[in-house]
Design a protein around this motif. Structure first.
Motif, PDB file in Angstrom:
ATOM      1  N   LYS A   1       0.865  -1.185  -0.162  1.00 41.82           N
ATOM      2  CA  LYS A   1      -0.103   0.086   0.079  1.00 41.82           C
ATOM      3  C   LYS A   1       0.797   1.271   0.070  1.00 41.82           C
ATOM      4  CE  LYS A   1      -4.146  -1.965   2.304  1.00 41.82           C
ATOM      5  NZ  LYS A   1      -5.029  -1.488   1.100  1.00 41.82           N
ATOM      6  N   GLY A   2       2.159   0.995   0.044  1.00 42.51           N
ATOM      7  CA  GLY A   2       2.985   2.340  -0.067  1.00 42.51           C
ATOM      8  C   GLY A   2       3.133   2.994   1.374  1.00 42.51           C
ATOM      9  N   MET A   3       2.744   2.251   2.380  1.00 45.86           N
ATOM     10  CA  MET A   3       2.831   2.754   3.994  1.00 45.86           C
ATOM     11  C   MET A   3       4.334   2.461   4.417  1.00 45.86           C
ATOM     12  SD  MET A   3      -0.764   1.196   5.179  1.00 45.86           S
ATOM     13  CE  MET A   3      -0.684   1.939   6.997  1.00 45.86           C
ATOM     14  N   ARG A   4       4.700   3.531   5.185  1.00 47.28           N
ATOM     15  CA  ARG A   4       5.937   3.134   5.987  1.00 47.28           C
ATOM     16  C   ARG A   4       5.621   2.051   6.832  1.00 47.28           C
ATOM     17  NH1 ARG A   4       5.303   8.784   5.762  1.00 47.28           N
ATOM     18  NH2 ARG A   4       7.293   9.749   4.443  1.00 47.28           N
ATOM     19  N   LEU A   5       6.938   1.329   7.174  1.00 50.45           N
ATOM     20  CA  LEU A   5       6.856   0.078   8.056  1.00 50.45           C
ATOM     21  C   LEU A   5       6.707   0.571   9.465  1.00 50.45           C
ATOM     22  CD1 LEU A   5       9.849  -2.309   6.726  1.00 50.45           C
ATOM     23  CD2 LEU A   5       7.132  -2.411   6.330  1.00 50.45           C
ATOM     24  N   GLN A   6       7.215   1.606   9.928  1.00 54.21           N
ATOM     25  CA  GLN A   6       7.070   2.222  11.466  1.00 54.21           C
ATOM     26  C   GLN A   6       7.287   1.031  12.321  1.00 54.21           C
ATOM     27  OE1 GLN A   6       3.170   3.988  10.873  1.00 54.21           O
ATOM     28  NE2 GLN A   6       4.306   6.000  10.623  1.00 54.21           N
ATOM     29  N   THR A   7       8.334   0.686  12.247  1.00 53.84           N
ATOM     30  CA  THR A   7       8.923  -0.511  13.165  1.00 53.84           C
ATOM     31  C   THR A   7       9.929  -0.249  14.193  1.00 53.84           C
ATOM     32  OG1 THR A   7       9.774  -2.606  13.682  1.00 53.84           O
ATOM     33  CG2 THR A   7       9.986  -1.612  11.472  1.00 53.84           C
ATOM     34  N   ASP A   8       9.569  -0.055  15.446  1.00 51.71           N
ATOM     35  CA  ASP A   8      10.701   0.324  16.577  1.00 51.71           C
ATOM     36  C   ASP A   8      12.358  -0.231  16.389  1.00 51.71           C
ATOM     37  OD1 ASP A   8       8.844   2.138  17.353  1.00 51.71           O
ATOM     38  OD2 ASP A   8       8.502   0.979  19.249  1.00 51.71           O
ATOM     39  N   PRO A   9      12.408  -1.562  16.420  1.00 53.38           N
ATOM     40  CA  PRO A   9      13.396  -2.152  16.211  1.00 53.38           C
ATOM     41  C   PRO A   9      14.530  -1.716  14.915  1.00 53.38           C
ATOM     42  CG  PRO A   9      11.948  -4.036  16.348  1.00 53.38           C
ATOM     43  CD  PRO A   9      11.167  -2.634  15.947  1.00 53.38           C
ATOM     44  N   THR A  10      14.031  -1.196  14.241  1.00 54.97           N
ATOM     45  CA  THR A  10      14.912  -0.490  12.830  1.00 54.97           C
ATOM     46  C   THR A  10      15.479   0.846  13.451  1.00 54.97           C
ATOM     47  OG1 THR A  10      13.180   0.684  11.916  1.00 54.97           O
ATOM     48  CG2 THR A  10      13.660  -1.576  11.136  1.00 54.97           C
ATOM     49  N   VAL A  11      14.484   1.477  14.309  1.00 56.66           N
ATOM     50  CA  VAL A  11      14.864   2.978  14.866  1.00 56.66           C
ATOM     51  C   VAL A  11      16.259   2.528  15.968  1.00 56.66           C
ATOM     52  CG1 VAL A  11      14.252   4.898  16.241  1.00 56.66           C
ATOM     53  CG2 VAL A  11      12.743   3.810  14.498  1.00 56.66           C
ATOM     54  N   ILE A  12      15.933   1.490  16.802  1.00 55.74           N
ATOM     55  CA  ILE A  12      16.815   1.185  17.808  1.00 55.74           C
ATOM     56  C   ILE A  12      18.209   0.790  17.001  1.00 55.74           C
ATOM     57  CG2 ILE A  12      17.350  -0.613  19.513  1.00 55.74           C
ATOM     58  CD1 ILE A  12      14.351  -0.634  20.306  1.00 55.74           C
ATOM     59  N   TYR A  13      18.159  -0.096  16.183  1.00 52.80           N
ATOM     60  CA  TYR A  13      19.519  -0.526  15.440  1.00 52.80           C
ATOM     61  C   TYR A  13      20.189   0.785  14.818  1.00 52.80           C
ATOM     62  CZ  TYR A  13      22.551  -2.815  12.234  1.00 52.80           C
ATOM     63  OH  TYR A  13      23.716  -3.451  11.486  1.00 52.80           O
ATOM     64  N   GLY A  14      19.408   1.649  14.268  1.00 58.18           N
ATOM     65  CA  GLY A  14      20.066   2.885  13.742  1.00 58.18           C
ATOM     66  C   GLY A  14      20.491   3.939  14.854  1.00 58.18           C
TER      67      GLY A  14
END
Length: 335
Positions: free
Chosen positions: A239-252
């Motif tokens: 649908k072209g929506m962002r994943l918006q998942t916390d683990p990726t932010v934490i990794y970054g």
């Protein structure tokens, strides 16, 4: 003359009988010794360096009080020469183990086997700490990228490309031999999962599948939910929506992450902030398990777009934003 001959004959017979008796006694003594246990009450390590003579080996056993009569051991290998062909290596001696069992182990080269478990859901940095602490093994910081280079991968990006599992090694083995097994297994499992992928999967390559699997791995510890988590991400991508998942932010966030995602981190434009970028992260964020690879390849047939933690390891899944907000209020905001 006849009496002399008789006397000599009797004497010779007596000597032969005595010699035979001594021989039988000696043989029995040596054989009993070979079956006797070593003088140890707990596991002991024994290192035999290359070129160690059998005589030096016997002296070592005596010095460490594993045996008390080394001459019997030397006599034993006279009777059984094959037991003298001991091999160098790192061995473990167990309580109750007999002299004969020890020699058999050394002749076969049955060295002590160590194991290391590379845990799913952990990243390269965390694995490196485990590998650096391994006993009797050599670790080189650049080993991950070295293996990639050997395999024709010059990306310099090892994250997620090694399979989490328990691996075995013997003293002196290079960590590279362990990680090479891990790398090869991940390629096999990834190829298998990619070959079984759903026809409508919104992923362009097996590497994207690996990235997706790594995110799924970090999002849930409940095995039954993996296909549903995968479905949410696949549906959002479609649908072209962002994943918006916390683990990726934490990794970054890297080392700046101290247990909480900061407001700044959520608003910062980074390659791993899936609240800001569209699509997948540029690399995996962890080592996914085989179950997560399969889940990424075969999402559940559901139309969920959201999920929120119930704080017990499970999640509530929702089809609409309003449903999701109600679940967030109930489980995260206690409203």
């Amino acid at each position: 003359m006849k009496k002399i001959i008789i006397t000599l004959t009797i004497g010779c017979f007596a000597l032969l009988t005595l010699a035979s008796g001594l021989g039988i006694w000696g043989y029995k003594t040596i054989m009993d010794f070979s079956l006797s246990p070593l003088n140890i009450t707990e596991s002991q390590e024994l290192v035999l360096k290359r070129g160690t003579s059998f005589s030096s080996f016997v002296s070592t056993l005596e010095q460490r009080d594993f045996i008390t009569e080394g001459w019997k051991l030397k006599a034993l290998v006279k009777l059984k020469p094959e037991l003298a062909k001991i091999r160098s290596g790192f061995y473990e001696l167990e309580p109750g183990e007999s002299v004969d069992e020890l020699l058999t182990k050394l002749v076969k080269g049955e060295e002590k086997v160590f194991s290391v478990t590379l845990i799913e859901g952990q990243n390269i940095k965390e694995w490196s700490q485990i590998l650096q602490a391994l006993p009797h093994s050599q670790y080189d910081e650049g080993v991950f990228t070295e293996i990639l280079s050997d395999k024709g991968d010059d990306s310099g990006l090892p994250e997620g490309k090694f399979y989490p599992d328990t691996y075995h090694y013997v003293a002196g083995d290079d960590v590279k031999s362990i990680l090479l097994q891990s790398y090869n297994k991940m390629q096999q499992e990834l190829e298998k999962a990619w070959a079984q992928r759903a026809t409508d999967l919104p992923l362009k390559s097996s590497y994207e599948l690996l990235i997706m699997a790594s995110i799924i791995e970090k999002e849930t510890g409940k095995a039954s939910e993996r296909p549903w988590i995968s479905a949410v991400f696949a549906n959002r991508l479609n649908k072209g929506m962002r994943l918006q998942t916390d683990p990726t932010v934490i990794y970054g966030m890297g080392d700046s992450y101290q247990g909480n995602i900061t407001r700044k981190a959520l608003h910062e434009q980074t390659p791993f902030n899936t609240y800001k970028i569209k699509g997948l992260t540029p690399t995996p964020i962890t080592a996914p398990s085989g179950a997560s690879l399969i889940a990424a390849a075969q999402p559940a047939d559901v139309n969920y777009l959201y999920f929120v933690s119930k704080n017990d390891g499970s999640h509530v899944f929702s089809k609409t934003l309003s449903e999701h907000n109600r679940a967030v209020n109930k489980y995260q905001r206690n409203r």
